[in-house]
Write an enzyme that holds these catalytic residues in place. Structure first.
Site, PDB file in Angstrom:
ATOM      1  NE  ARG A  18     -17.257  -0.627   3.234  1.00 28.98           N
ATOM      2  CZ  ARG A  18     -16.745  -1.375   2.363  1.00 28.98           C
ATOM      3  NH1 ARG A  18     -17.069  -2.675   2.368  1.00 28.98           N
ATOM      4  NH2 ARG A  18     -15.948  -1.076   1.418  1.00 28.98           N
ATOM      5  CG  HIS A  60     -15.904   2.495  -2.297  1.00 27.35           C
ATOM      6  ND1 HIS A  60     -15.134   2.670  -1.625  1.00 27.35           N
ATOM      7  CD2 HIS A  60     -15.803   1.074  -2.610  1.00 27.35           C
ATOM      8  CE1 HIS A  60     -14.404   1.644  -1.165  1.00 27.35           C
ATOM      9  NE2 HIS A  60     -14.755   0.653  -1.683  1.00 27.35           N
ATOM     10  CD  GLN A  66     -11.790  -0.210  -4.989  1.00 26.79           C
ATOM     11  OE1 GLN A  66     -11.893  -0.767  -4.001  1.00 26.79           O
ATOM     12  NE2 GLN A  66     -10.717  -0.388  -5.740  1.00 26.79           N
ATOM     13  CG  ASP A  68     -18.396  -3.472  -8.045  1.00 24.52           C
ATOM     14  OD1 ASP A  68     -18.019  -4.578  -7.578  1.00 24.52           O
ATOM     15  OD2 ASP A  68     -18.772  -2.520  -7.431  1.00 24.52           O
ATOM     16  CB  CYS A 118     -13.432  -2.310  -6.817  1.00 28.23           C
ATOM     17  SG  CYS A 118     -15.276  -2.952  -6.923  1.00 28.23           S
ATOM     18  NE  ARG A 121      -9.300   0.474  -1.371  1.00 29.92           N
ATOM     19  CZ  ARG A 121     -10.559   0.062  -0.847  1.00 29.92           C
ATOM     20  NH1 ARG A 121     -10.982  -0.863  -1.359  1.00 29.92           N
ATOM     21  NH2 ARG A 121     -11.068   0.856   0.183  1.00 29.92           N
TER      22      ARG A 121
HETATM   23  N1   CP Z   1     -13.442  -3.203  -2.811  1.00 29.14           N
HETATM   24  C1   CP Z   1     -13.833  -2.968  -1.322  1.00 29.14           C
HETATM   25  O1   CP Z   1     -14.329  -1.829  -0.989  1.00 29.14           O
HETATM   26  O2   CP Z   1     -13.628  -4.191  -0.895  1.00 29.14           O
HETATM   27  P1   CP Z   1     -14.247  -4.371   0.807  1.00 29.14           P
HETATM   28  O3   CP Z   1     -15.761  -4.274   0.492  1.00 29.14           O
HETATM   29  O4   CP Z   1     -13.934  -5.654   0.923  1.00 29.14           O
HETATM   30  O5   CP Z   1     -13.846  -3.329   1.671  1.00 29.14           O
END
Ligand code: CP
Length: 306
Positions: free
Chosen positions: A98, A125, A128, A217, A261, A289
């Protein structure tokens, strides 16, 4: 094989992960040793709940090991990213990264000798979106022809839904008064538009009326709560986005699945009662997830070993 964006994946590859995610959720015990002796390096420049836990717990449940590495306790801040990634490649079997910037995810994939999974950057992403496809497939029994309205800010999540839609034939309509500059991906928008899988609209009610899924989101960044220096920007966003809040007035009478998300800011992009509405599947979406990350890791290593 990497997963940087779903644009790079075939329909067969995505559908295999979706179907296997559902199978893993049903029979987790059958996969308990599938990653014996394997290690996942979770390399996180930003905070995370879902993506981190899906990777770390998922790897443990598959019999492997997750190793969480952040920017405070490693030397990624001091050294050349490529050098550190090359070293990490000799310890682990997969990197889940990330990063703030998409360019760094691309560089990591170029320098790694093991698969790299994009765990969210400013542009995409994809993990996701895989969890989202799994959730929609579970709920509706299909993906092709599903109509999804995405409401709020056009960001990395919106982009990955568009890329996923293009891959599986899902139609994404973005009702998004603003786009994050980093999320502008004209070739993706053009390809998806030509395939009938993407449209932009300012008709929120009309778009929801013909949708199977309504998705939002956050448009309130965490800094806005922590740092009073962002007061003006927070107020600007509230003014701009509040008319796009998912709430009872907007969604009453609509037979739709409601997705987010997470993390959510209740009372901003989504009202309290809609988060907890029977049509809301946000918590199953979050749970998925985990299952979809397991299926993704298995797919990526299986393909790498071929
Ligand atoms: N939706 C998502 O990626 O959550 P996090 O940022 O908690 O990983």
């Amino acid at each position: 094989m990497h997963l940087i964006t779903l644009k790079d994946w075939s329909n067969a590859g995505v559908m295999e992960v979706v179907e296997n995610s559902i199978a893993i959720k049903k029979h987790p015990g059958q996969y308990a040793d599938a990653m014996n002796g394997r290690s996942l390096a979770l390399l996180f420049q930003k905070t995370s709940t879902r993506t981190r836990c899906a990777g770390e717990v998922g790897m443990a449940q598959l019999g492997g090991h997750g190793m969480y590495l952040d920017w405070q306790t490693t030397n990624f801040t001091l050294a050349d990213l490529g050098d550190e990634i090359r070293v990490l490649s000799t310890y682990a079997d997969i990197i889940l990264a990330r990063f703030l910037k998409h360019a760094d995810v691309v560089r990591a994939a170029e320098c790694a000798t093991i698969p790299v999974i994009n765990g969210c950057c400013d542009r995409y992403h994809p993990t996701q979106a895989l969890g989202d496809l799994m959730t929609i497939q579970e709920k509706l029994g299909r993906l092709e022809g599903v109509k999804l309205t995405y409401v709020g800010v056009h960001n990395n999540v919106c982009n990955s839904l568009i890329a996923a839609g293009l891959n599986v034939g899902m139609e994404v309509t973005a009702v998004t008064p603003e786009i994050n500059p980093a999320a502008v991906d004209e070739p993706l928008f053009e390809d998806a538009r030509k395939a009938g899988c993407f449209a932009v609209s300012n008709q929120l009610q009309a778009s929801i009326a013909k949708s199977d899924v309504v998705y939002t989101d956050t448009w309130i960044d965490m800094e806005f709560f922590l740092d009073s220096g962002f007061k003006a920007e927070k107020e600007r966003r509230i003014q701009l986005f509040m008319p796009y809040q998912l709430n009872r007035e907007l969604l009453d009478g609509h037979d739709v699945l409601i997705m987010h998300c997470l993390a959510a800011h209740r009372g901003y992009e989504i009202s309290d009662d809609i988060m907890d509405d029977p049509r809301s599947i946000v918590f199953e979406q979050a749970e998925n997830r985990l299952h979809s990350m397991k299926a993704l890791m298995l797919k990526i290593l299986e393909t790498n070993n071929e």
